[in-house]
Write an enzyme that holds these catalytic residues in place. Structure first.
Site, short mmCIF file in Angstrom:
data_model
loop_
_atom_site.label_atom_id
_atom_site.label_comp_id
_atom_site.label_asym_id
_atom_site.label_seq_id
_atom_site.Cartn_x
_atom_site.Cartn_y
_atom_site.Cartn_z
N ASP A 229 0.83 -1.20 0.00
CA ASP A 229 0.00 0.00 0.00
C ASP A 229 0.87 1.26 0.00
OD1 ASP A 229 -2.36 -1.37 -0.05
OD2 ASP A 229 -2.71 -1.28 2.10
N HIS A 280 6.65 11.25 7.72
CA HIS A 280 8.08 11.55 7.72
C HIS A 280 8.49 12.46 8.88
CE1 HIS A 280 11.94 13.05 6.00
NE2 HIS A 280 11.93 11.90 5.36
N SER A 443 17.43 10.93 5.53
CA SER A 443 16.44 11.62 6.35
C SER A 443 16.48 11.17 7.80
CB SER A 443 15.02 11.38 5.80
OG SER A 443 14.78 12.11 4.65
#
Length: 522
Positions: A229, A280, A443
């Site tokens: 997904d 995030h 990140s």
């Protein structure tokens, strides 16, 4: 498509493997045999010492500010009255209680956004589509943009269509087999027990069984499909938004994009976690200082929503940096980047301003497996065309493998433009839904460094931003290994991938900071 699909599945495999050491990035190389940041040793060294709260600004996507990981660590603008629709402190932002959303407005919030490359192609197309070839710098830039846009769009569409077709096929197979087995949730056992001479049923079982077999049976089919997904959201974005010349969500914000000095646009809705990258910001903040598992304990987060599902805009990045500085941030983490920056001069001014005000900026180097010395990733810490900020730290990602696989295979690198590396593979942290999961990327490496920076400022509050950077650079774990250069099969020295040639080390950093403070106090 196949690369992304198997990357997703590999992440699920690793998720099962790391449970026993899910905070591996806190480990010590000598004591544990794992190239972490030696955080546990650092905290033992600091035990019993007083600490001071540090304000860290996170410039990212949306945030679940009620997450147990940091619900008690959210910065509050004490001069502002919540919900009264007024700019009580006169800073130009109405109801900015916990930060600001630069990609929202009266009509809603930007979720999906185009790539900067798309916006540049769209900007230049009317001028150059019928232009005669020339040797001008501007025409050369246009041809670079045109070639890159058309190539990336074609690659993205091809990969997206292949993935979406495969995804829809697997979903269909799941529904077909669930109905055939007469169950609401199809388990691996139920799938394997299906016996039929119907070729359609057999092909469906083979398709699902192939992925389960790749995982060795360690994951359920529902978990596999849930992971797919995420891939669906990513490729749906690529197909419908990233390279779509007709898509312009900026009307939601209602600002004047030609006015880079414009202030006060946006809204206070920092909590929007929609889109494929919505989790995030929550994950990044948790790495810095999440309760019980973050790097620095005495911290408060100033949340700035600047990064959509797509490329951020230079105007928003610059204004986010300025907001963070003006409202008391001591460290700014920026886990985002892009290959083009048409208004980079405005970002340079903001970076210069932050340096002048003594604020440390930490930035992710990028996940393209490229050399940043040759292909810049923006923002790049420049304060002019020839000079980088001394208060800027550029971070590459390392893995838990002290071997030739030490640098993450996706990480950008650069002997001149990447300062150091930090753990960035399968880093466990907070995600929306008051939950936790591991994620990978520079990140994740950037907030590891931001966390160590904040740790130093918490226990040694008199250090300047430049001193913190100097300490981090001098105290890295130096690595004398031949490794695989990210993005290739080439073997190089790890020391050739960054300025320091090492991995951030919290223990050595606090020791060096302690020594410096003691010397200065004499």
């Amino acid at each position: 498509m196949k690369k992304f699909l198997f990357a997703c599945i590999s992440n699920l495999v690793i998720l099962y493997q790391i449970q026993a050491q899910d905070l591996w990035h806190h480990s010590d190389l000598d004591a544990d045999g794992v190239p972490g940041i030696s955080l546990n040793k650092a905290m033992q060294y600091l035990e019993g010492r007083p600490s001071k709260k540090v304000t860290v600004a996170i410039i990212d996507s949306g945030y679940e500010i009620t997450h147990d990981a940091f619900k008690d660590k959210v910065w509050t603008n004490k001069e502002e009255v919540a919900g009264n629709g007024k700019d009580d402190d006169g800073n130009g932002f109405i109801d900015d209680i916990n930060g600001w959303n630069f990609i929202g407005g009266p009509q809603g919030n930007v979720i999906n956004e185009t790539m900067e490359l798309t916006r540049e192609y769209r900007r230049l197309l009317p001028k150059f589509k019928d232009a005669e070839p020339s040797k001008s710098k501007e025409y050369k830039y246009w041809k670079e943009i045109e070639e890159a846009y058309l190539k990336e769009k074609e690659e993205a569409f091809s990969s997206a269509k292949a993935f979406l077709d495969r995804y829809n096929g697997l979903r269909y197979d799941y529904q077909l087999l669930s109905g055939y087995a007469r169950v609401d949730t199809l388990s691996v056992e139920a799938m394997r027990a299906i016996s039929s001479e119907d070729s359609v049923i057999l092909v469906a079982r083979q398709n699902l069984g192939g992925i389960v077999g790749y995982l060795g049976g360690s994951a359920t089919i529902d978990q596999i499909l849930a992971l797919l997904d995420d891939g669906y959201q990513y490729y749906d974005y690529q197909y419908n938004y990233a390279y779509n010349l007709g898509f312009n969500p900026r009307v939601l914000v209602g600002d004047d994009l030609t006015d880079l000095d414009e202030k006060g646009y946006g809204n206070a809705e920092i909590y929007d976690v929609s889109g494929f990258g919505g989790s995030h910001g929550t994950h990044v903040a948790g790495i810095v200082g999440g309760k019980d598992y973050g790097i620095v304990k005495d911290v408060e987060f100033m949340f700035l929503r600047t990064v959509p599902s797509g490329d951020e805009r230079d105007k928003d990045v610059a204004n986010s940096i300025i907001y963070a500085v003006d409202n008391g941030a001591q460290v700014i983490n920026m886990s985002f980047g892009k290959g083009y920056s048409p208004d980079q001069e405005y970002v340079r001014e903001a970076v210069r301003y932050a340096e002048e005000k003594g604020v440390l900026m930490v930035h992710a180097a990028g996940n393209d497996g490229k050399n940043n010395d040759k292909s810049p990733s923006y923002p790049d810490g420049s304060i002019s065309r020839k000079k980088k900020s001394d208060a800027w730290i550029e971070v590459g990602a390392s893995s838990a493998e002290y071997s030739e696989e030490l640098p993450a295979n996706f990480s950008n690198y650069g002997k001149q433009n990447v300062d150091l590396f930090a753990p960035g593979v399968q880093i466990l942290s907070s995600v929306p839904g008051n939950s936790f999961e591991p994620n990978s990327g520079t990140s994740m490496a950037s907030p590891v460094v931001a966390g160590v920076s904040a740790l130093l400022l918490s226990y040694f509050p008199d250090l300047s931003a430049l001193e913190v950077k100097e300490i981090l650079m001098k105290s890295v774990t130096e690595v004398d290994l031949e490794v695989t250069q990210p993005g290739s099969d080439k073997k190089v020295k790890f020391s050739s991938l960054s300025k320091t040639g090492g991995i951030v080390n919290a223990y050595e950093a606090v020791k060096l900071a302690d020594q410096r403070v003691k010397l200065e106090s004499k």
